[in-house]
Enzyme design. Structure first.
Site, PDB file in Angstrom:
ATOM      1  N   CYS A   1       0.843  -1.198   0.000  1.00  0.00           N
ATOM      2  CA  CYS A   1       0.000   0.000   0.000  1.00  0.00           C
ATOM      3  C   CYS A   1       0.883   1.255   0.000  1.00  0.00           C
ATOM      4  O   CYS A   1       1.509   1.550  -1.006  1.00  0.00           O
ATOM      5  CB  CYS A   1      -0.999  -0.051   1.155  1.00  0.00           C
ATOM      6  SG  CYS A   1      -2.388   1.080   0.936  1.00  0.00           S
TER       7      CYS A   1
ATOM      8  N   HIS B   1      -3.562  -5.408  -0.030  1.00  0.00           N
ATOM      9  CA  HIS B   1      -3.063  -5.906   1.257  1.00  0.00           C
ATOM     10  C   HIS B   1      -3.027  -7.437   1.298  1.00  0.00           C
ATOM     11  O   HIS B   1      -4.025  -8.071   1.629  1.00  0.00           O
ATOM     12  CB  HIS B   1      -3.941  -5.383   2.395  1.00  0.00           C
ATOM     13  CG  HIS B   1      -3.769  -3.929   2.641  1.00  0.00           C
ATOM     14  ND1 HIS B   1      -2.778  -3.429   3.459  1.00  0.00           N
ATOM     15  CD2 HIS B   1      -4.441  -2.854   2.156  1.00  0.00           C
ATOM     16  CE1 HIS B   1      -2.861  -2.111   3.482  1.00  0.00           C
ATOM     17  NE2 HIS B   1      -3.854  -1.742   2.695  1.00  0.00           N
TER      18      HIS B   1
ATOM     19  N   GLU C   1      -1.692  -9.246   3.488  1.00  0.00           N
ATOM     20  CA  GLU C   1      -1.728  -9.691   4.889  1.00  0.00           C
ATOM     21  C   GLU C   1      -3.131  -9.804   5.463  1.00  0.00           C
ATOM     22  O   GLU C   1      -3.322 -10.333   6.562  1.00  0.00           O
ATOM     23  CB  GLU C   1      -0.879  -8.736   5.756  1.00  0.00           C
ATOM     24  CG  GLU C   1      -1.499  -7.385   6.032  1.00  0.00           C
ATOM     25  CD  GLU C   1      -1.331  -6.335   4.938  1.00  0.00           C
ATOM     26  OE1 GLU C   1      -1.531  -5.151   5.245  1.00  0.00           O
ATOM     27  OE2 GLU C   1      -1.012  -6.683   3.780  1.00  0.00           O
TER      28      GLU C   1
END
EC number: 6.3.5.2
Length: 188
Positions: free
Chosen positions: A76, A163, A165
Site C-alpha cells: 500500500c 493488502h 496480509e
C-alpha cells in the site's frame, strides 16, 4: 528475519502475524530506523514497508527503498514509497478503494508464483501509483488501478497496492511466502 517498517498503517500487526503463521521470524520497527542499523544485523534477510496514512511521515523509507541491498516488499503506502523513490508518479485514486478488488496478474513471476491469474484482494487506499517508475515492470493490475503490483527490473524490490496480509485477500499468504522465498527464508 524480516523487518517490518511501521508507517502507521492499520494492518502492520497483521503483516507480523501473517509471517508468524508462515513460521518466519519478523519484527516491527519504527520507520525512522536508519538503513545502516538494519543492514548491520545479519539476521535480517528482507524488509517490508507497511501501509500508512502519510507518505511525508515516511521519508526515511525513501532512502531505504533506494539504497538497501536487501529484498524489499512495499505494501500500500510502502508500494507508493518505492514508486516515489524511483521517480514514479503517485496520485489520488480515481476510485478510493476500501473493498475487494479483482486483481489480474500479467504473468507468473517470483512474487505471484502459484497464484492464479485472477484473484480477489482487499484494498484500502485513497492514493495509488498512477505511473510506474521507468526501471520497474508492472506485475498486476485491476480495473481501477493500473499498477496493483510492480517489480524493479534488476533488484529484488516489489510493491503491491493491495493488502496480502488481510484474510480477505485470496492467496495473500502465498504472496507473502513467495517474498520470503526471494529473501532466502523458505525453500522452493
Amino acid at each position: 528475519m524480516i523487518v517490518i517498517l511501521n508507517n502507521g498503517g492499520q494492518y502492520v500487526h497483521r503483516i507480523h502475524r501473517s509471517l508468524r503463521y508462515l513460521k518466519i521470524p519478523s519484527k516491527i520497527i519504527p520507520n525512522s530506523t536508519p538503513l545502516a542499523e538494519i543492514e548491520e544485523n545479519k539476521e535480517i534477510k528482507g524488509i517490508i514497508l507497511s501501509g500508512g496514512p502519510d507518505i511525508e511521515k515516511a521519508s526515511n523509507c525513501l532512502d531505504i527503498a533506494l539504497n538497501s541491498k536487501l529484498p524489499i516488499l512495499g505494501i500500500c503506502l510502502g508500494h507508493q514509497i518505492i514508486a516515489k523513490a524511483y521517480g514514479g508518479e503517485i496520485g489520488r485514486a480515481e476510485s478510493e478503494e476500501y473493498a475487494h478488488s479483482k486483481i489480474f496478474v500479467k504473468e507468473e513471476n517470483d512474487l505471484f508464483k502459484n497464484v492464479p491469474k485472477e484473484f480477489t484482494a482487499w484494498a484500502s487506499h485513497k492514493d495509488e501509483v498512477v505511473g510506474a517508475p521507468l526501471n520497474f515492470e508492472i506485475l498486476a493490475y485491476s480495473n481501477i488501478c493500473e499498477v496493483e503490483a510492480m517489480k524493479h527490473k534488476e533488484k529484488p524490490i516489489y510493491g503491491v497496492q493491495f493488502h496480502p496480509e488481510v484474510s480477505h485477500t485470496e492467496n495473500g499468504a502465498e504472496i507473502l511466502k513467495n517474498f520470503c522465498k526471494v529473501c532466502g527464508l523458505l525453500g522452493e
